[in-house]
Enzyme design. Sequence first.
Site, mmCIF file in Angstrom:
data_model
loop_
_atom_site.group_PDB
_atom_site.id
_atom_site.type_symbol
_atom_site.label_atom_id
_atom_site.label_comp_id
_atom_site.label_asym_id
_atom_site.label_seq_id
_atom_site.Cartn_x
_atom_site.Cartn_y
_atom_site.Cartn_z
ATOM 1 N N ASP A 5 0.836 -1.191 0.000
ATOM 2 C CA ASP A 5 0.000 0.000 0.000
ATOM 3 C C ASP A 5 0.885 1.261 0.000
ATOM 4 O O ASP A 5 1.940 1.292 0.632
ATOM 5 C CB ASP A 5 -0.892 -0.025 1.254
ATOM 6 C CG ASP A 5 -1.930 1.068 1.263
ATOM 7 O OD1 ASP A 5 -2.735 1.118 0.317
ATOM 8 O OD2 ASP A 5 -1.938 1.859 2.219
ATOM 9 N N GLU B 270 1.386 -0.431 -5.067
ATOM 10 C CA GLU B 270 0.290 0.500 -5.368
ATOM 11 C C GLU B 270 0.917 1.844 -5.762
ATOM 12 O O GLU B 270 1.262 2.665 -4.914
ATOM 13 C CB GLU B 270 -0.636 0.697 -4.169
ATOM 14 C CG GLU B 270 -1.832 1.585 -4.520
ATOM 15 C CD GLU B 270 -2.389 2.371 -3.337
ATOM 16 O OE1 GLU B 270 -3.460 2.985 -3.505
ATOM 17 O OE2 GLU B 270 -1.759 2.397 -2.277
ATOM 18 N N ASP C 35 -10.640 1.493 -3.990
ATOM 19 C CA ASP C 35 -10.318 2.919 -3.930
ATOM 20 C C ASP C 35 -11.044 3.745 -4.984
ATOM 21 O O ASP C 35 -10.834 4.958 -5.070
ATOM 22 C CB ASP C 35 -8.807 3.125 -4.114
ATOM 23 C CG ASP C 35 -8.016 2.748 -2.873
ATOM 24 O OD1 ASP C 35 -8.527 2.958 -1.754
ATOM 25 O OD2 ASP C 35 -6.889 2.238 -3.007
#
Length: 583
Positions: free
Chosen positions: A338, A367, A434
């Site tokens: 992340d 990410e 997201d």
Amino acid sequence: MIHLEAVYHRASQQFCYALNEEILMVGLQTGEEVEQVWIHYGDPFSTGILGGNEAWEGSREEIVTKMRLPQHLWWEIPVQPPYKRCRYFFELQAGAERVFYFEDGFHSPEDVKNGQLGQCFTFPWMNSVDINVTPKWVRETVWYQIFPERFCNGNKENDPDWVKPWGYHTVSNLDFYGGDLDGIRQKLPYLQELGITGLYLTPVFESPSSHKYDTTDYRKIDPGFGDEKTMKLLVKEAHDRGIRVMLDGVFNHCGSNFLPWRDVMEKGPKSPYYDWFMINRWPCREQEGSTRDGRYYSFAFAERMPKLNTSEKKVRDYFLDTVRYWIETFDIDGLRLDVANEISHLFCRELRQMTKQLKPDFYLLGEIWHDAMPWLGGDEFDAVMNYPFAAAIREFWYQPEKTKSDLEEAIYENLVRYMRQTTEVLFNLMDSHDTDRLIHQTGGNQDLFFQQLAMLFTMPGSPCIYYGTEIAIEGGADPDCRRCMPWDQIEQGNCAEITEQVKQLIALRKEPAARSMEITFENNNSSDRVVEYVKTGAEGSRLRVVLNASGKETDVETEGSVLFARGYENGMLRAGGALVERL
């Protein structure tokens, strides 16, 4: 006239790299006016030791692979240096004009004829340890992203007291519904039947939130999801069904209940964990709203997500040991990081070395929403979440002024952004936890929904669908995209038609041509909004894809075996229709 300012090459990154131990890939960017390009290449020492008056000796080969990018052309060729080292320069032709391009600039044909060679581009040596090797299994994987708290409640005994009744409706991040690892285990047959071969789970480690991106304990399964025994069973049963498992590592920041952070809040600079975080002044409090005042750094400005200092060796060692624990204990197959672009490059390099030693085909995914070349040289991540790919597709389908030429250029731009071995394992997606969901982006238009999915599943890379895409779950931006999976509707058969069409698209990944990097956009239809391309795979296998975004029906004659069709009948592809056939 050749626009010299548009010509660019460097002997590194995606412009020149070892595809494997034998082949060197060389790419060149030019302006659109360039008609032909040749590469001259040879061994740096073929006529003497560098620094002397050695003459040129080498081969001249035309570069025939050409792709149109926005405002540029991309030329690409594989060469095979016999001694694993290469020096080279380019020859460009536009009309009657011809120039030679060297590392130190441009030279005229007269200069080259007279032996006045410039400084050649040089790839010094194809060291095997430096070659960017990515996991082969990822190229054939179809991922399914699961937000565990909302996927399936398989064990009500581990539900928190404040759990709400399961239901398909708008949700908030404060809501809990009891989704857990047992629920995922119970649905493995469903996922296998769908054609899924990879699971990406958003964080499962202990955390007070529903999303788990504020970790409390990195070495403990959240009690609301199950325990370590449950996790072991999930991975084993998934593996038994041919499904790999990738977890989500939140190493950029932690939650405010993480014990080292609590120790710092209590002891300040005297805490042994003080340097684990990025505290700019002491004392500081968590109850002052956001961190815009700079008292300490956090994820975004979220005060309850303090940023971890991955420049600090103790922090890096802690997370390396943590990842080692999850690989050795649970046999996981991959890790998604992340906010990967804020983690130190040093940690990413150490993480790759450690994971590849433990499990050579371990998949490291970052990410990163923007160009990620600095992380994709072969010493950090295998791939990144390919949000630019999703953006390229969205721009065409939601901006009617865009033409199929615009889409072609955007797709090619994505294909040449990184090394080939990276592009083949990019994590391609149209939506996620997201973003707003794909069907929401289309305004509920299933034609647009399936056209974009058809492109997703026929492009190189590793496609992923977000849980519920197979039934076109609705949902706007976070947190609305995190609704509960409506198992009652699925079990009643209300979603069977959509699911069957998605299964057909997933099955396309068994076609070698669907996964291939070789794509040719055709121009057989006069409409600027009818997209047609042919994929060529191993041993000459080919797929043809036609997507009608023109607003009116069009003639399309089939040439092979139809593998997927929507809105196609009697040689006519209606507006919004999609056709995929094996040639």
